[in-house]
Design a protein around this motif. Sequence first.
Motif, PDB file in Angstrom:
ATOM      1  N   ILE B  83       0.831  -1.205   0.000  1.00  0.00           N
ATOM      2  CA  ILE B  83       0.000   0.000   0.000  1.00  0.00           C
ATOM      3  C   ILE B  83       0.862   1.250   0.000  1.00  0.00           C
ATOM      4  O   ILE B  83       1.675   1.469   0.905  1.00  0.00           O
ATOM      5  CB  ILE B  83      -0.936  -0.010   1.224  1.00  0.00           C
ATOM      6  CG1 ILE B  83      -1.821  -1.245   1.109  1.00  0.00           C
ATOM      7  CG2 ILE B  83      -1.758   1.254   1.303  1.00  0.00           C
ATOM      8  CD1 ILE B  83      -2.713  -1.466   2.261  1.00  0.00           C
ATOM      9  N   CYS B  84       0.709   2.061  -1.029  1.00  0.00           N
ATOM     10  CA  CYS B  84       1.471   3.297  -1.171  1.00  0.00           C
ATOM     11  C   CYS B  84       1.231   4.183   0.037  1.00  0.00           C
ATOM     12  O   CYS B  84       0.098   4.328   0.494  1.00  0.00           O
ATOM     13  CB  CYS B  84       1.044   3.996  -2.457  1.00  0.00           C
ATOM     14  SG  CYS B  84       1.824   5.602  -2.664  1.00  0.00           S
ATOM     15  N   THR B  85       2.306   4.771   0.551  1.00  0.00           N
ATOM     16  CA  THR B  85       2.186   5.593   1.762  1.00  0.00           C
ATOM     17  C   THR B  85       1.614   6.975   1.461  1.00  0.00           C
ATOM     18  O   THR B  85       1.348   7.746   2.369  1.00  0.00           O
ATOM     19  CB  THR B  85       3.555   5.756   2.461  1.00  0.00           C
ATOM     20  OG1 THR B  85       4.464   6.301   1.503  1.00  0.00           O
ATOM     21  CG2 THR B  85       4.067   4.433   2.967  1.00  0.00           C
ATOM     22  N   HIS B  86       1.397   7.289   0.188  1.00  0.00           N
ATOM     23  CA  HIS B  86       0.796   8.574  -0.146  1.00  0.00           C
ATOM     24  C   HIS B  86      -0.706   8.524   0.137  1.00  0.00           C
ATOM     25  O   HIS B  86      -1.139   8.902   1.214  1.00  0.00           O
ATOM     26  CB  HIS B  86       1.102   8.960  -1.606  1.00  0.00           C
ATOM     27  CG  HIS B  86       0.515  10.283  -2.015  1.00  0.00           C
ATOM     28  ND1 HIS B  86      -0.026  10.502  -3.247  1.00  0.00           N
ATOM     29  CD2 HIS B  86       0.384  11.427  -1.323  1.00  0.00           C
ATOM     30  CE1 HIS B  86      -0.467  11.751  -3.314  1.00  0.00           C
ATOM     31  NE2 HIS B  86      -0.219  12.335  -2.154  1.00  0.00           N
ATOM     32  N   LEU B  87      -1.514   7.990  -0.792  1.00  0.00           N
ATOM     33  CA  LEU B  87      -2.962   7.956  -0.575  1.00  0.00           C
ATOM     34  C   LEU B  87      -3.540   6.554  -0.727  1.00  0.00           C
ATOM     35  O   LEU B  87      -4.709   6.389  -1.040  1.00  0.00           O
ATOM     36  CB  LEU B  87      -3.668   8.937  -1.510  1.00  0.00           C
ATOM     37  CG  LEU B  87      -3.389  10.423  -1.190  1.00  0.00           C
ATOM     38  CD1 LEU B  87      -4.026  11.329  -2.235  1.00  0.00           C
ATOM     39  CD2 LEU B  87      -3.883  10.808   0.195  1.00  0.00           C
ATOM     40  N   LEU B 101       6.380   1.258  -8.790  1.00  0.00           N
ATOM     41  CA  LEU B 101       5.714   2.466  -9.255  1.00  0.00           C
ATOM     42  C   LEU B 101       4.318   2.486  -8.662  1.00  0.00           C
ATOM     43  O   LEU B 101       3.616   1.483  -8.671  1.00  0.00           O
ATOM     44  CB  LEU B 101       5.616   2.452 -10.783  1.00  0.00           C
ATOM     45  CG  LEU B 101       4.560   3.413 -11.373  1.00  0.00           C
ATOM     46  CD1 LEU B 101       5.009   4.857 -11.234  1.00  0.00           C
ATOM     47  CD2 LEU B 101       4.268   3.074 -12.838  1.00  0.00           C
ATOM     48  N   CYS B 102       3.915   3.652  -8.132  1.00  0.00           N
ATOM     49  CA  CYS B 102       2.516   3.795  -7.752  1.00  0.00           C
ATOM     50  C   CYS B 102       1.846   4.570  -8.860  1.00  0.00           C
ATOM     51  O   CYS B 102       2.192   5.718  -9.127  1.00  0.00           O
ATOM     52  CB  CYS B 102       2.363   4.527  -6.427  1.00  0.00           C
ATOM     53  SG  CYS B 102       0.621   4.791  -6.058  1.00  0.00           S
ATOM     54  N   PRO B 103       0.885   3.947  -9.586  1.00  0.00           N
ATOM     55  CA  PRO B 103       0.296   4.581 -10.771  1.00  0.00           C
ATOM     56  C   PRO B 103      -0.595   5.778 -10.442  1.00  0.00           C
ATOM     57  O   PRO B 103      -0.882   6.579 -11.329  1.00  0.00           O
ATOM     58  CB  PRO B 103      -0.524   3.462 -11.410  1.00  0.00           C
ATOM     59  CG  PRO B 103      -0.796   2.504 -10.311  1.00  0.00           C
ATOM     60  CD  PRO B 103       0.322   2.605  -9.334  1.00  0.00           C
ATOM     61  N   CYS B 104      -1.012   5.903  -9.182  1.00  0.00           N
ATOM     62  CA  CYS B 104      -1.981   6.973  -8.876  1.00  0.00           C
ATOM     63  C   CYS B 104      -1.388   8.368  -9.077  1.00  0.00           C
ATOM     64  O   CYS B 104      -1.978   9.197  -9.755  1.00  0.00           O
ATOM     65  CB  CYS B 104      -2.519   6.813  -7.476  1.00  0.00           C
ATOM     66  SG  CYS B 104      -3.675   5.430  -7.388  1.00  0.00           S
ATOM     67  N   HIS B 105      -0.228   8.619  -8.459  1.00  0.00           N
ATOM     68  CA  HIS B 105       0.363   9.964  -8.600  1.00  0.00           C
ATOM     69  C   HIS B 105       1.851   9.890  -8.923  1.00  0.00           C
ATOM     70  O   HIS B 105       2.609  10.811  -8.629  1.00  0.00           O
ATOM     71  CB  HIS B 105       0.138  10.795  -7.335  1.00  0.00           C
ATOM     72  CG  HIS B 105      -1.271  10.743  -6.844  1.00  0.00           C
ATOM     73  ND1 HIS B 105      -1.652   9.886  -5.843  1.00  0.00           N
ATOM     74  CD2 HIS B 105      -2.380  11.380  -7.256  1.00  0.00           C
ATOM     75  CE1 HIS B 105      -2.958  10.016  -5.643  1.00  0.00           C
ATOM     76  NE2 HIS B 105      -3.419  10.913  -6.473  1.00  0.00           N
ATOM     77  N   GLY B 106       2.251   8.753  -9.486  1.00  0.00           N
ATOM     78  CA  GLY B 106       3.625   8.630  -9.932  1.00  0.00           C
ATOM     79  C   GLY B 106       4.664   8.535  -8.835  1.00  0.00           C
ATOM     80  O   GLY B 106       5.778   9.042  -8.976  1.00  0.00           O
TER      81      GLY B 106
END
Lengths: 367, 139
Positions: B83-87, B101-106
């Motif tokens: 799980i990406c630590t951003h959102l 790579l997290c595709p949501c916000h790069g």
Amino acid sequence: MRVLNKIVDWIDQRIGAREILKKELTGYLLPRNINAWYSLGSILLFAFALQVLSGILLLIYYVPDADKAFKSVSYIMNEVPYGWLIRMCHAVGSNMMVLALLLHMLSVLFMGSYKRPRELNWLTGFILFSMIQGISLTGYLLPWSQLSFWATTVATNSANAIPVVGPYLVEFLRGGVLVGPPTLGRFFALHVAVIPAGIAALIGAHLFLLKRTGVSTPPFGKKNTESQLQSDVYHHEDHPGGIPFFPDFALEDLRGIAIYMACFLAVLFFDPYLFFPKDAFIPANAFVTPAHIKPEWYFLANYQTLKIFPNELIGLSLQGAAMTFLALLPFVDRGRERHPLKRPLFMACSVGGLLLWIGLSIWGHFS
Amino acid sequence: MDNSGRRTFLGICLAGLGALTAAAVGWPLFRYLAPRTNKESAGKVVIPEAEVKAGEAKFFEYAGSSAVLLRKQDGSLIAFSAICTHLGCIVQWEKDKQDFLCPCHGGHYNSDGAVTAGPPPKPLPRIPFSVAGGNITVG
Ligand code: HEM
Ligand code: FES
């Protein structure tokens, strides 16, 4: 409290809320001799709200798919915390609501409240009664148990007796030649969307009509307050000097609801399976018809009538005739007298009819 | 009897009764709606060692959430929350670049889970695991 008053003040300054409250609650006067039977309407509103709430909650876990419906209901009953409570509220509630509905109809009947100018109130009420029967019938299929499956098979099959269109009508109702997954789809849509919306709309009409005509004065009890006008112009039946709806009759309504809840919870906690025959616990099997498949108690009289007459068309026509007569009662029985003891013919017919219905139901139960 | 005293007393009784009813209705309702902790995924997850080749990543469900097991080019194993630590999107393994790579916000993370580019504020959290007898046991 002060904050609350301020909020009400704020709203009041804009839309005159206190004026409405005064007119509809404390200034809404009811006949002095009003009795407890008049609370049945409020009890029904409460019962319907309870069905809507428990129904929405069941939708969270219920799956309307022939392969999964029974399992999802078992899951609600056995796995989900308090799922049994929600489900039993809905199932027991439907039965208790029909009981309250019958009592409401009987009280309106025996007090002659269906008479002019309240014919439309009776008519909307009668449509409500049919819709409640419809919502019960469609809901009965949803658990996809042996009982559901075969009770629906028998109920839809009775339309077969109608000449010419009968066989096609049966197929149309079922969405196939036999009861099966397509039947579940359409009954589900009817049960959770179409009929509830219709009932809500009709309750609105029922209450609107009640507001326009004014509450009837009971034909007996304490001193009469009303001016009984029967002219050709519209007249709202006022009750000057009557008792206010709030707080007086609202408390009586609350008492009625409390008594209803006491009966409801007594069944729920002490005899939850009162309305559940054992076939309700077996998943539907299209190849095995269980013995003695019976409808819910309030359909037993219809069931027995169909059984008595070897010709299904006669049995069905008789029921249709009885229902039509009841629906149109205010247009048939047009005398002004409302006191039951002063209407011997009416009393003889209605008590006779009631006993016949009870007799047929008991016969249906034991046959 | 003092009328206002009686009024207050009855008011308190009514409020108490109301609170009791609200609790009796509210508690079952809350329990009915509360998320169900999934017992099956709460325990350990066993993955055969041969399933994760060098330079490749395996995504799996762990403790009701998403996780990834990575075998770096040098052959060492490492496990992260996916799980990406951003959102909270799920990261992807880019084999050619050897990074997440997290595709949501790069967002980008390297093979140690550290942020190399984009908005994620923290590295991917690591998950403990052990290797024994050809099996990797996560948790
Ligand atoms: C979902 C079902 C129903 C609901 C929620 C409902 C609700 C109500 C309410 C709140 C009242 C006013 C209070 C009272 O007099 O009881 C009322 C009155 C009335 N209802 Fe119903 N009702 C339902 C079904 C029926 C049925 C099935 C009939 C008869 C066929 C009926 C006939 C009447 C009549 C004639 C009145 C006027 C009584 C009077 O003014 O004295 N209702 N209803
Ligand atoms: S959620 Fe992953 S970069 Fe925003």
